[in-house]
Each structure stands twice: as C-alpha cells, then as structure tokens.
Enzyme design. Sequence first.
Site, short mmCIF file in Angstrom:
data_model
loop_
_atom_site.label_atom_id
_atom_site.label_comp_id
_atom_site.label_asym_id
_atom_site.label_seq_id
_atom_site.Cartn_x
_atom_site.Cartn_y
_atom_site.Cartn_z
CD GLU A 91 -2.93 -1.13 2.33
OE1 GLU A 91 -2.51 -0.65 3.39
OE2 GLU A 91 -4.04 -1.67 2.22
CD GLU A 122 4.97 -21.35 11.22
OE1 GLU A 122 5.06 -21.62 12.43
OE2 GLU A 122 3.97 -20.82 10.70
#
Length: 303
Positions: A91, A122
């Site tokens: 963004e 992960e």
Amino acid sequence: MTTYSDLQAQLATLTTEAFRPELAEIDRLSTLDIARTMNGEDATVPAAVRDRLPAIAAAIDATAERMARGGRLVYAGAGTAGRLGVLDASECPPTFNTDPSQVVGLIAGGPSAMVTAVEGAEDSKELAAADLDGLGLTADDTVVGISASGRTPYAIGAVEHARRLGALTIGLSCNAGSGLAAAAEHGIEVVVGPELLTGSTRLKAGTAQKLVLNMISTITMIRLGKTYGNLMVDVRASNEKLQARSRRIVALATGAPDQRIETALAEAGGEVKTAILMILAGVDAPTANARLGHARGHLRAAL
C-alpha cells in the site's frame, strides 16, 4: 531440532495460545451474542498498543533516520503476520509514491504463501536469511520481524541475519519475553491476551500487528516528508479515484480555483507536491522541482 513435545511445551507458555474456559461453549450462543463478545475482545487491542507507544515511536524514529539515507523498510513474517507485512508494503507505492523496492514484504514460502499455506516454511531461519540476501540487504535498511507468538523461526532468523549485517532490526510480537524481541534492537511486544478462538492469532494479535504496522509505515513517511500536514501530497494518481483525490488535495492545500489546479497538475506531470508548491510559491514546475530537491522532498521546507 525442536521436537513435537518441545513445541507443545513452548506453546503452553504463550499468552496467545492460552485456553479460555469461559468461552468453551461460545458455539451455543446466538450469532449476535458471539458478535458482541468478539467486538468486546477487539476493543481491548488499541489499549494494548497504547501501552507500547514509546517503543513504537523509538523504532519509527530509527527507521526514518535510515530511510532518509536511502535505506529500505523490509517486513518479514510467516502466515498471517507475513501477509500483514506484505499488505502494508504493497500500500505504500500508491499512498506515498514510494518505489516498490523501498518498502518490501517478505513472507515465508514466497508470494504463493499469500493465498496458500507453504508447509514448513515458517520453521526455517535459513530461508529467511536467503530471502534477505536476495534483496542485497545493507546497513541502511530496516528489517521488521513479525510473529504473534514471538517464536517463529523465520521471523527470528530474519532479524538475526539482518542484525549481523548491521541493519536496524525491529521485532513485533504479541507475547511478553519473546525470542523475537530479544533478538531485535527494538522489541515491540503488544500483549493482547488469549484469543476468542484458542490460538487463532489472526484475530486480536493480527489486529494489533496491523495497527502497529500502520504506525510504522505512516509515521515514517510523515517523517520523510511524504505528507503536508495531514494531506498525502505524494499520492500516486494511478486511477480515476486517485486522480480526483489529487485534485482535492491540491485544492485543500492551496484554495486555488479549479482551472489553476488543473493547469498546475498538468504542468507538474500529475505530481501533487510540485503542483502545490507551484501555486503557493508562484513558481514554474522546474523551479518547484528544484526547490523540492533541495529540501529533500519536504514540501513545508521548500515553501
């Protein structure tokens, strides 16, 4: 290697994984009552963030200092935490006209992990180091490891590797005494407590992480001169809505008539900050751009 029993023992100590007996029959409640309960839980998150504001502000000031020297802001996380980092990074270009390489989101398992879980990604510190090496990390960069538990190897590995390279490191977690905070120069632990659904850290923990990431990116960009007051003067007008917003921002900043705004924006190549300076200082586009360059992009200083 961490065994299954070791992992179980670790999870048992985490506030974000705690079981809440009082909610054990939540599925028997009406939909409205569940919604009220969930809303009440969410309402506690801003207070938890507020308790960590000094640590957040210190991390932001350090980040802005490095970015002013040309450094990058890099988020690194797995699962929900990684997705939130990628979201915040994505963004920044339309909001602050940053280069896509200036704020980067890394998620364990790569871009496909945004929509599909990548098993085991992960758990690898080495994968995090390799992802950072792919960016050519430097000492001017900032790496934010994000993990609700504060124990995710990918996030900790990213912070440890970045710190070895001299980069600024921030560890954002939702448990006190986390390994992630300990590994980072700036540890931010927003303790939101046990979740409505046991261990579902996309809920309160995810909300807390989103709020803190909003602060890190937004306030850093304010410090870098990407705003004029509370106006997004570096917004990139990449669609009709943003073009309309650009005209509105210039109008709010200058009070100029529509035709003057349209002319200034056209001569400025659509650059809002340049157009505002042209109108307020009464200069042409080349002069405005030169002033902005001298002021390192800070419109208030250029004025």
